[in-house]
Design an enzyme around this catalytic site. Sequence first.
Site, mmCIF file in Angstrom:
data_model
loop_
_atom_site.group_PDB
_atom_site.id
_atom_site.type_symbol
_atom_site.label_atom_id
_atom_site.label_comp_id
_atom_site.label_asym_id
_atom_site.label_seq_id
_atom_site.Cartn_x
_atom_site.Cartn_y
_atom_site.Cartn_z
ATOM 1 N N CYS A 155 76.930 -110.640 -14.812
ATOM 2 C CA CYS A 155 78.064 -109.727 -14.586
ATOM 3 C C CYS A 155 79.364 -110.244 -15.195
ATOM 4 C CB CYS A 155 78.257 -109.497 -13.089
ATOM 5 S SG CYS A 155 76.780 -108.877 -12.290
ATOM 6 N N HIS B 5 85.218 -107.073 -11.578
ATOM 7 C CA HIS B 5 83.821 -106.622 -11.664
ATOM 8 C C HIS B 5 83.539 -105.761 -10.437
ATOM 9 C CE1 HIS B 5 79.576 -106.420 -11.809
ATOM 10 N NE2 HIS B 5 79.381 -107.288 -10.831
ATOM 11 N N ASN C 185 76.929 -101.057 -9.310
ATOM 12 C CA ASN C 185 77.141 -102.309 -10.032
ATOM 13 C C ASN C 185 76.439 -102.222 -11.382
ATOM 14 O OD1 ASN C 185 77.091 -104.910 -11.026
ATOM 15 N ND2 ASN C 185 76.544 -105.871 -9.072
HETATM 16 O O1 UT7 Z 1 77.140 -108.427 -9.331
HETATM 17 C C1 UT7 Z 1 77.476 -109.619 -8.685
HETATM 18 C C2 UT7 Z 1 76.624 -109.963 -7.634
HETATM 19 N N1 UT7 Z 1 76.336 -109.059 -6.560
HETATM 20 C C3 UT7 Z 1 77.135 -108.924 -5.501
HETATM 21 O O2 UT7 Z 1 78.269 -109.270 -5.532
HETATM 22 C C4 UT7 Z 1 76.537 -108.375 -4.214
HETATM 23 C C5 UT7 Z 1 76.971 -109.206 -3.027
HETATM 24 N N2 UT7 Z 1 76.405 -108.835 -1.774
HETATM 25 C C6 UT7 Z 1 76.575 -107.628 -1.172
HETATM 26 O O3 UT7 Z 1 77.224 -106.779 -1.733
HETATM 27 C C7 UT7 Z 1 76.039 -107.413 0.222
HETATM 28 O O4 UT7 Z 1 75.569 -108.639 0.741
HETATM 29 C C8 UT7 Z 1 74.920 -106.352 0.291
HETATM 30 C C9 UT7 Z 1 75.520 -104.974 0.053
HETATM 31 C C10 UT7 Z 1 73.850 -106.656 -0.733
HETATM 32 C C11 UT7 Z 1 74.290 -106.341 1.689
HETATM 33 O O5 UT7 Z 1 75.254 -106.139 2.677
HETATM 34 P P1 UT7 Z 1 75.269 -107.067 3.984
HETATM 35 O O6 UT7 Z 1 76.352 -106.572 4.841
HETATM 36 O O7 UT7 Z 1 75.364 -108.500 3.507
HETATM 37 O O8 UT7 Z 1 73.879 -106.741 4.660
HETATM 38 P P2 UT7 Z 1 72.663 -107.715 4.971
HETATM 39 O O9 UT7 Z 1 72.001 -108.167 3.730
HETATM 40 O O10 UT7 Z 1 73.114 -108.769 5.937
HETATM 41 O O11 UT7 Z 1 71.710 -106.738 5.764
HETATM 42 C C12 UT7 Z 1 72.061 -106.219 7.052
HETATM 43 C C13 UT7 Z 1 70.939 -105.315 7.510
HETATM 44 C C14 UT7 Z 1 69.561 -105.975 7.436
HETATM 45 O O12 UT7 Z 1 68.819 -105.541 8.547
HETATM 46 P P3 UT7 Z 1 68.638 -106.479 9.848
HETATM 47 O O13 UT7 Z 1 67.983 -107.727 9.339
HETATM 48 O O14 UT7 Z 1 70.012 -106.722 10.352
HETATM 49 O O15 UT7 Z 1 67.781 -105.651 10.732
HETATM 50 C C15 UT7 Z 1 68.967 -105.401 6.167
HETATM 51 O O16 UT7 Z 1 67.559 -105.363 6.219
HETATM 52 O O17 UT7 Z 1 70.868 -104.159 6.675
HETATM 53 C C16 UT7 Z 1 69.526 -103.997 6.197
HETATM 54 N N3 UT7 Z 1 69.581 -103.374 4.874
HETATM 55 C C17 UT7 Z 1 69.618 -102.047 4.721
HETATM 56 N N4 UT7 Z 1 69.625 -101.021 5.595
HETATM 57 C C18 UT7 Z 1 69.677 -99.786 5.092
HETATM 58 C C19 UT7 Z 1 69.610 -103.974 3.665
HETATM 59 N N5 UT7 Z 1 69.662 -103.052 2.698
HETATM 60 C C20 UT7 Z 1 69.664 -101.851 3.320
HETATM 61 C C21 UT7 Z 1 69.723 -100.521 2.867
HETATM 62 N N6 UT7 Z 1 69.729 -99.524 3.769
HETATM 63 N N7 UT7 Z 1 69.784 -100.219 1.556
#
Ligand code: UT7
Length: 342
Positions: A113, A268, A298
């Site tokens: 990125c 980004h 993204n």
């Molecule tokens: O391009 C440069 C690099 N990329 C980034 O900068 C991305 C950086 N990270 C992020 O943007 C965030 O961490 C995400 C958007 C990827 C995830 O958000 P989060 O608030 O960190 O969520 P999480 O990974 O902690 O997941 C929370 C919950 C989980 O369920 P449990 O374990 O709490 O039951 C996931 O399984 O949300 C669940 N989950 C979803 N639920 C519905 C993960 N993806 C989804 C989804 N829909 N698409």
Amino acid sequence: MSKPVILGTGSCLPERVLANTDLEKMVDTSDEWIASRTGIRERRIAGNNQKTSMIAAEAGRQAMKMAGLSVFDLDVIMVATISSEMTMPSCACLVQKELGAVNAYAFDLNAACSGFLYSLDLADKFVRADPTKKILVIGAETLSSRTNWQDRNTCVLFGDGAGACVVGAADNEQNGILCSKLFSDGSLWELLSMNAAPSMNPYLDNGGLEGPVDFSRLGSQTESEGSCIHMVGKDVFKYAVRAMEDAIDTVLTESHISLHDLKLLIPHQANIRILNNLAERLDIDREKIYINVQKYGNTSAASIPIALDEANREGRLQQGDLLLMCAFGGGFTWGAMVMSWQ
Ligand code: UT7
């Protein structure tokens, strides 16, 4: 001495829109979850006839048109990408063919990125070394081809698109690229990665040259395990905010510019919460941050040049305005650049 400037910008977004509501039908997710956790509402998906090099070339064509240059004026074509349709030749060589830019040499750059900023930094150095040079810098991705569409953790995040700019010497001494700082930390690579397909020799992986050869391993790497994006989202999130904040502080300190003097910050576009967090930590007016993640998701190396082209065409950048761009991505790679708009 005049500094390198951006002479023109362009972008190309595939017409096909994949909305969050479409994703609800594909994986266990909801528009509400995606929008509240990422800020993304929809993203563009390239069709079969829209390979990375084709959308890259279209973005490049537009940038050349705005710069008022002919393709024969180009000396170098750089494409920042992690999703070219081929490993060899480079995407940049395919763009060169598509444009007919016969006087240029062409190559790709992989910094995920951060790839556009890395390429722009290189273009800056080329033009400082020889002010007659004209460099086409493109960020282009079709990440839909490298996404595991069964993995809700990643498939809701990415989109396809391309953005470009032409770099050459300014016609005055005031404006141009003022300072650029790039960083990487390969020790953290496992937090955000994408294998080539396959990236390891499966024979050697099974005991080395001396060990027994297990032919059954060949082809055992599935598409979803092997060559798609893998990310430990929470960790990437934390590093991204801190790293971009540090990079911004460094370029502003080195160029003796105050954050409050900036006209526009183009980060980004990965996640609206990362950008809100960054805005809070920097204490910068949110109106000064350009955001289009809601429309495109993204797009990796393409996200900054797409946003730059949109901001430019919307008239958000006037001569003398201070623009700061910052990026963070797989590698990890990150950086920031500040310029005075020409
Ligand atoms: O391009 C440069 C690099 N990329 C980034 O900068 C991305 C950086 N990270 C992020 O943007 C965030 O961490 C995400 C958007 C990827 C995830 O958000 P989060 O608030 O960190 O969520 P999480 O990974 O902690 O997941 C929370 C919950 C989980 O369920 P449990 O374990 O709490 O039951 C996931 O399984 O949300 C669940 N989950 C979803 N639920 C519905 C993960 N993806 C989804 C989804 N829909 N698409």
